[in-house]
Design a protein around this motif. Structure first.
Motif: not given
Ligand code: FMN
Ligand code: SF4
Ligand code: FES
Lengths: 500, 156
Positions: A407, A452, A482, A489
């Motif tokens: 992240v 997201l 991701m 995440f």
């Protein structure tokens, strides 16, 4: 007196070569020759000397190793260093052997043969040789070099320019720096061949501010080349100059680079017109990467067909890969295209630094995708990378270990884009800031599942609508992080959001 | 002091005065001024613009665009820590924190008595010998936090 060879390149000095030179400056029993570096940086500072069977090397030398070296004890034949032995060196063949600013040594090592061959050819025949070679630009876009040269050649103008892109902005890359510091005449030779092919009488080397030693070496080399009467284009003098930038990543993009060269803000311009038609001061200009120019002398010397016979179908020749990050053996690796990422990391990188475990590798600089362990069998060539939506870029390979917070890494990339965006188009200028904000929100534990989705959406918009590859490629490292590490995440989302 | 300053500025500007047919080059001029004075004082913008025959705004635009052009003098020693990916992977952040702790100043700031200014920089091209710290013109590679104190001691 024993002749010892010690690299004088920026990284070798950062590793301690300068300390050795200082400590040994008054020793009468040795003569220290300062060469370029072979690029096996994990062994620097490395000291070499001539032995009966060729050069031997001592690794990671400290000042009090001198008696051992002078006695000739404990060295390793350079030809037996696996990291170097397994490479196919053409562009980097002279590294570690010659003194960078000695034209005669450059020539002994095969230098200036390409220029001589080009002088025996018509401009059209030079371009034809490049077409046969199937050389593609090494700066990132991988565009066929001959097409660009042909456009510039056919353009009618009283002034044309050759510009070497020495902005080398991708973090994790350093081969342009090595060429400029270590084999500067190779870059000059490549530019002279281009000048002849398109009929240019002025050239510029746009060198980034962070490379003072490279800029200085190039200035000295230009001076020496001028004194040796090398700087001409078809009997007209060829004027070559080093220009230094001022710390802007996007100035590596060719239109922004030309803006900057004219002294303005380095903002990207819409193409067409392409620089080959209308570039510096509106004149036909070939902008090519330093490594691209440095590859050209060998192509002219050995023929286009020779170059096309190396590598793979769509990616001919060799690529200078630059290993960095958590590998045990970081350094420069010149190999024909086609090895897999795993090959390169294992055989050359030597695996991970002891105590750290592989997590991901990023290829192609800050705009390049991340690959997890499961994708390491990817062959290193333009086509395979393009098919996977990735880029080889300028050949930078950075390995991350298991301590890397994905992240935070994603935030780092968005912040980088926000800092470096030239501001011309909205998706990049605003999108990168919003992207960074979303990731910061997630880091604070306030992110939601929608964030997201929003981030992925934002990434797709930036990809599709940005004017240049900074905005257009910036989402790739973020989205691949991701994709391959979704839990990292998700686990940072707000507690409320995770329960849903 | 002022006269020396004035001479340096004049010299830098003179070396960049456009000679036709060459066009004025703002970036090159600002870099020359920075090389002479160590920074580009914003108060001198009108003079720079006048020599080049461009507007103040054009000069200000270029000055604000490039991160390596500075409008403040830095301290006696400038510490730059690489924020590139290879350095990051090799724990360059820990080195930065150790430096900040040691000299008691955050990124962008200068220490009391103007001894150090600390900045981050983009990749220094030393990725194979990372993490990278540059103090003034000297580059250090493979820096670990425990070396920071000894490394900075050399700079008075
Ligand atoms: C944001 C951005 C940064 C770039 N940075 C560089 C760079 O540092 N060096 C480089 O050679 N090309 C860079 N390029 C690619 C250039 O635009 C251009 O394609 C290249 O210099 C052409 O040379 P080549 O054909 O030899 O690759 C960059 C492109 C973009 C979009
Ligand atoms: S994508 Fe970013 S860097 Fe490229 S033109 Fe648009 S704003 Fe400028
Ligand atoms: S990433 Fe720090 S020197 Fe390249």
């Amino acid at each position: 007196m024993v002749r010892l060879y010690l690299a004088n390149d920026t990284s070798s000095r950062a590793a301690g070569a300068g300390r050795l030179a200082d400590a040994w400056s008054e020793r009468p029993e040795i003569q220290l020759i300062r060469t370029s570096s072979r690029g096996a940086f994990f062994l620097e500072p490395m000291v070499e000397r001539d032995m009966l069977n060729g050069r031997e090397a001592w690794f990671n030398v400290s000042p009090n190793d001198l008696p051992r070296i002078v006695a000739g004890v404990g060295g390793t034949p350079v030809a037996e260093i696996p990291f170097l032995q397994q490479q196919t060196r053409f562009t980097f063949a002279n590294f570690g052997i010659t003194e960078p600013l000695a034209i005669d040594e450059y020539q002994t090592g095969g230098g200036l043969k390409g220029l001589a061959a080009a002088q025996g050819l018509s401009p059209e025949a030079i371009v034809e040789e490049l077409r046969l070679s199937r050389l593609r630009g090494r700066g990132g876009a991988a565009f066929p070099v001959w097409k660009k040269w042909q456009v510039a050649q056919q353009a009618r103008a009283e002034q044309k320019y050759v510009v070497a892109n020495a902005d080398e902005g991708d973090a994790g890359t350093y081969c342009d720096r090595m060429i400029m510091e270590g084999d500067p005449f190779r870059l000059i030779e490549g530019m002279l061949i281009c000048a002849r092919a398109i009929g240019a009488t002025r050239g510029f080397i746009y060198c980034r501010y962070e490379y003072p030693a490279a800029a200085q070496t190039m200035r000295f080399a230009i001076q020496k080349a001028r004194e040796a009467d090398l700087l001409d284009c078809d009997d007209d003098p060829f004027d070559l100059e080093v220009v230094v930038g001022a710390g802007s990543y996007v100035c590596g993009e060719e239109t922004a680079l030309l803006e900057s060269l004219e002294g303005r803000r380095g903002v990207v311009l819409a193409k067409p017109p392409y620089p080959a038609e209308s570039g510096l001061y509106g004149k036909p200009t070939v902008v090519s990467n330093v490594l691209t120019f440095a590859t050209i002398p060998n192509i002219l010397a050995n023929g286009g067909a020779w170059h096309a016979s190396l590598g793979t179908e769509g990616s001919c020749g060799t690529m200078a890969l630059q290993l960095g990050g958590r590998v045990k053996q970081p350094g420069l690796v010149e190999v024909p295209f086609g090895l897999t990422l795993r090959d390169v990391l294992d055989r050359f990188g030597g695996g991970m630094i002891p105590g750290s475990r592989f997590k991901a590798v990023q290829v192609g600089g800050p705009l390049g995708s991340l690959f997890p362990e499961s994708q390491l069998d990817m062959p290193i060539c333009y086509d395979a990378f393009a098919k996977a939506g990735a880029i080889l870029g300028h050949g930078g390979i950075v390995v991350y270990d298991d301590q890397t917070d994905m992240v935070e890494l994603a935030r780092h990339f968005m912040a980088f884009t926000a800092d470096e965006s030239c501001g011309k188009c909205t998706p990049c200028r605003v999108g990168s800031v919003r992207g960074r904000e979303i990731l910061e929100r997630i880091q604070r534990g306030q992110g939601t599942a929608e964030d997201l989705i929003l981030l992925a959406d934002l990434g797709e918009t930036m990809k599709a609508t940005s004017l240049c590859a900074l905005g257009g490629r910036a989402p790739y490292p973020v989205l691949t992080a991701m994709e391959h590490f979704p839990d990292e995440f998700r686990n940072k989302l707000s507690a409320f959001s995770r329960q849903q | 002091m002022r006269t020396q300053y004035g001479t340096r500025l004049a010299e830098a500007l003179e070396s960049c005065r456009p000679v036709p047919p060459d066009k004025p080059n703002i970036l090159k001029t600002l870099l020359a001024v920075q090389a002479g004075l160590g920074y580009v004082p914003t108060s001198d913008l009108p003079q720079i613009a006048q020599v080049l025959g461009v507007t103040d705004a054009q000069v200000a635009g270029v000055l604000s665009y490039y991160s390596d052009l500075r409008t403040q003098p830095s301290s006696r020693h400038l510490i730059r820590v690489c924020r590139g990916e290879s350095c990051t992977a090799n724990h360059g952040l820990r080195v930065l924190l150790a430096i900040q702790d040691h000299v008691c100043v955050a990124v962008g700031g200068s220490t009391q008595a103007e001894r150090f200014t600390v900045e981050q920089m983009s990749c220094a091209g030393n990725c194979a010998v990372s993490p990278t710290v540059i103090v003034d013109d000297e580059m250090y590679g493979r820096v670990v936090p425990s070396q920071v104190a000894a490394l900075l001691e050399r700079y008075e």
